[in-house]
Design a protein around this motif. Sequence first.
Motif, PDB file in Angstrom:
ATOM      1  N   ARG A   1       0.898  -1.210  -0.139  1.00 21.65           N
ATOM      2  CA  ARG A   1      -0.111  -0.061   0.092  1.00 21.65           C
ATOM      3  C   ARG A   1       0.819   1.112  -0.014  1.00 21.65           C
ATOM      4  NH1 ARG A   1      -5.114   1.942   1.804  1.00 21.65           N
ATOM      5  NH2 ARG A   1      -5.578  -0.191   2.454  1.00 21.65           N
ATOM      6  N   LEU A   2       0.577   2.120  -0.695  1.00 22.24           N
ATOM      7  CA  LEU A   2       1.456   3.395  -0.885  1.00 22.24           C
ATOM      8  C   LEU A   2       0.830   4.275   0.010  1.00 22.24           C
ATOM      9  CD1 LEU A   2       3.537   5.382  -2.229  1.00 22.24           C
ATOM     10  CD2 LEU A   2       1.854   6.149  -3.761  1.00 22.24           C
ATOM     11  N   GLN A   3       1.714   4.474   1.064  1.00 26.53           N
ATOM     12  CA  GLN A   3       1.310   5.559   2.223  1.00 26.53           C
ATOM     13  C   GLN A   3       1.482   6.901   1.874  1.00 26.53           C
ATOM     14  OE1 GLN A   3      -0.452   4.236   4.619  1.00 26.53           O
ATOM     15  NE2 GLN A   3       0.111   2.092   4.788  1.00 26.53           N
ATOM     16  N   ASP A   4       2.409   7.204   1.312  1.00 22.75           N
ATOM     17  CA  ASP A   4       2.875   8.655   0.972  1.00 22.75           C
ATOM     18  C   ASP A   4       3.924   8.822   0.063  1.00 22.75           C
ATOM     19  OD1 ASP A   4       2.390  11.320   1.329  1.00 22.75           O
ATOM     20  OD2 ASP A   4       2.729  11.473   3.407  1.00 22.75           O
ATOM     21  N   VAL A   5       4.050   9.945  -0.414  1.00 21.82           N
ATOM     22  CA  VAL A   5       5.027  10.557  -1.240  1.00 21.82           C
ATOM     23  C   VAL A   5       5.923  11.411  -0.582  1.00 21.82           C
ATOM     24  CG1 VAL A   5       5.879  11.173  -3.549  1.00 21.82           C
ATOM     25  CG2 VAL A   5       3.896   9.504  -3.275  1.00 21.82           C
ATOM     26  N   LEU A   6       7.184  11.294  -0.245  1.00 21.82           N
ATOM     27  CA  LEU A   6       7.806  12.206   0.605  1.00 21.82           C
ATOM     28  C   LEU A   6       9.018  12.836  -0.203  1.00 21.82           C
ATOM     29  CD1 LEU A   6       8.185   9.995   3.496  1.00 21.82           C
ATOM     30  CD2 LEU A   6       6.427  11.620   3.354  1.00 21.82           C
ATOM     31  N   SER A   7       9.450  14.035   0.268  1.00 27.39           N
ATOM     32  CA  SER A   7      10.712  14.680  -0.175  1.00 27.39           C
ATOM     33  C   SER A   7      10.525  15.211  -1.629  1.00 27.39           C
ATOM     34  CB  SER A   7      11.975  13.609  -0.088  1.00 27.39           C
ATOM     35  OG  SER A   7      13.161  14.498  -0.141  1.00 27.39           O
TER      36      SER A   7
ATOM     37  N   ASP B   1       1.633  -4.660   7.201  1.00 28.56           N
ATOM     38  CA  ASP B   1       1.808  -3.648   8.343  1.00 28.56           C
ATOM     39  C   ASP B   1       3.109  -3.206   8.727  1.00 28.56           C
ATOM     40  OD1 ASP B   1      -0.912  -3.772   8.503  1.00 28.56           O
ATOM     41  OD2 ASP B   1      -0.895  -5.510   9.565  1.00 28.56           O
ATOM     42  N   VAL B   2       4.174  -3.366   7.880  1.00 30.56           N
ATOM     43  CA  VAL B   2       5.559  -2.879   8.141  1.00 30.56           C
ATOM     44  C   VAL B   2       5.634  -1.672   7.217  1.00 30.56           C
ATOM     45  CG1 VAL B   2       8.032  -3.207   8.388  1.00 30.56           C
ATOM     46  CG2 VAL B   2       6.136  -5.056   9.086  1.00 30.56           C
ATOM     47  N   ASP B   3       6.292  -0.614   7.626  1.00 30.07           N
ATOM     48  CA  ASP B   3       6.497   0.688   6.777  1.00 30.07           C
ATOM     49  C   ASP B   3       7.794   0.484   6.284  1.00 30.07           C
ATOM     50  OD1 ASP B   3       4.001   1.358   7.065  1.00 30.07           O
ATOM     51  OD2 ASP B   3       4.236   2.590   8.843  1.00 30.07           O
ATOM     52  N   PHE B   4       8.062   0.905   4.827  1.00 28.82           N
ATOM     53  CA  PHE B   4       9.192   1.031   4.274  1.00 28.82           C
ATOM     54  C   PHE B   4       9.565   2.294   3.652  1.00 28.82           C
ATOM     55  CE2 PHE B   4       8.075  -3.591   4.525  1.00 28.82           C
ATOM     56  CZ  PHE B   4       9.253  -4.039   5.087  1.00 28.82           C
ATOM     57  N   CYS B   5      10.555   2.858   3.492  1.00 29.98           N
ATOM     58  CA  CYS B   5      10.647   4.029   2.708  1.00 29.98           C
ATOM     59  C   CYS B   5      11.670   3.428   1.612  1.00 29.98           C
ATOM     60  CB  CYS B   5      11.276   5.159   3.358  1.00 29.98           C
ATOM     61  SG  CYS B   5      10.912   6.857   2.766  1.00 29.98           S
ATOM     62  N   LEU B   6      11.435   3.735   0.169  1.00 30.01           N
ATOM     63  CA  LEU B   6      12.017   3.549  -1.174  1.00 30.01           C
ATOM     64  C   LEU B   6      12.395   4.709  -1.817  1.00 30.01           C
ATOM     65  CD1 LEU B   6      10.188   0.275  -2.384  1.00 30.01           C
ATOM     66  CD2 LEU B   6      12.407   0.363  -0.992  1.00 30.01           C
ATOM     67  N   ARG B   7      13.555   4.749  -2.419  1.00 28.30           N
ATOM     68  CA  ARG B   7      13.994   5.850  -3.390  1.00 28.30           C
ATOM     69  C   ARG B   7      12.845   5.479  -4.673  1.00 28.30           C
ATOM     70  NH1 ARG B   7      19.144   3.762  -2.483  1.00 28.30           N
ATOM     71  NH2 ARG B   7      20.059   5.204  -0.770  1.00 28.30           N
ATOM     72  N   TYR B   8      12.758   6.708  -5.390  1.00 30.84           N
ATOM     73  CA  TYR B   8      11.907   6.830  -6.517  1.00 30.84           C
ATOM     74  C   TYR B   8      12.608   5.644  -7.621  1.00 30.84           C
ATOM     75  CZ  TYR B   8       9.906   8.100 -11.103  1.00 30.84           C
ATOM     76  OH  TYR B   8       9.525   7.952 -12.312  1.00 30.84           O
ATOM     77  N   SER B   9      13.850   5.872  -7.634  1.00 35.95           N
ATOM     78  CA  SER B   9      14.444   4.965  -8.754  1.00 35.95           C
ATOM     79  C   SER B   9      14.394   3.403  -8.203  1.00 35.95           C
ATOM     80  CB  SER B   9      16.063   5.178  -8.758  1.00 35.95           C
ATOM     81  OG  SER B   9      16.780   4.872  -7.552  1.00 35.95           O
ATOM     82  N   GLU B  10      14.213   3.150  -7.013  1.00 32.22           N
ATOM     83  CA  GLU B  10      13.967   1.846  -6.606  1.00 32.22           C
ATOM     84  C   GLU B  10      12.480   1.304  -6.856  1.00 32.22           C
ATOM     85  OE1 GLU B  10      15.347   2.153  -2.802  1.00 32.22           O
ATOM     86  OE2 GLU B  10      17.451   1.862  -3.155  1.00 32.22           O
ATOM     87  N   ALA B  11      11.593   2.372  -6.294  1.00 37.30           N
ATOM     88  CA  ALA B  11      10.163   1.963  -6.598  1.00 37.30           C
ATOM     89  C   ALA B  11       9.684   1.834  -8.085  1.00 37.30           C
ATOM     90  CB  ALA B  11       9.298   3.000  -5.906  1.00 37.30           C
ATOM     91  N   ALA B  12      10.548   2.499  -8.811  1.00 37.40           N
ATOM     92  CA  ALA B  12      10.109   2.375 -10.513  1.00 37.40           C
ATOM     93  C   ALA B  12      10.632   1.151 -10.692  1.00 37.40           C
ATOM     94  CB  ALA B  12      10.953   3.472 -11.077  1.00 37.40           C
TER      95      ALA B  12
END
Length: 75
Positions: A40-46, A57-68
């Motif tokens: 689930r996409l929670q938010d787009v940051l920075s 139910d675990v939150d992760f932050c990925l760079r745009y280059s990785e998520a793409a």
Amino acid sequence: MVLTDLKKGQEAIITEFIGLSDSFSRRLYDMGISIGSTARLQDVLSFGRLYLISVDDVDFCLRYSEAAKIGVSLA
């Protein structure tokens, strides 16, 4: 469709890793991000450079280059 195409709050099933190195793919698997998982996409940051996703139910932050490079299909 890839993770970066999702709108905030949308859920999708991870279907493939596109062009990720073996070591990074293994790191994703170790964190619980695997093919068949529901993300689930929670938010787009920075200013669109970081994607906050939730997998099991675990939150992760990925760079745009990785998520793409993470292919998904809508749940």
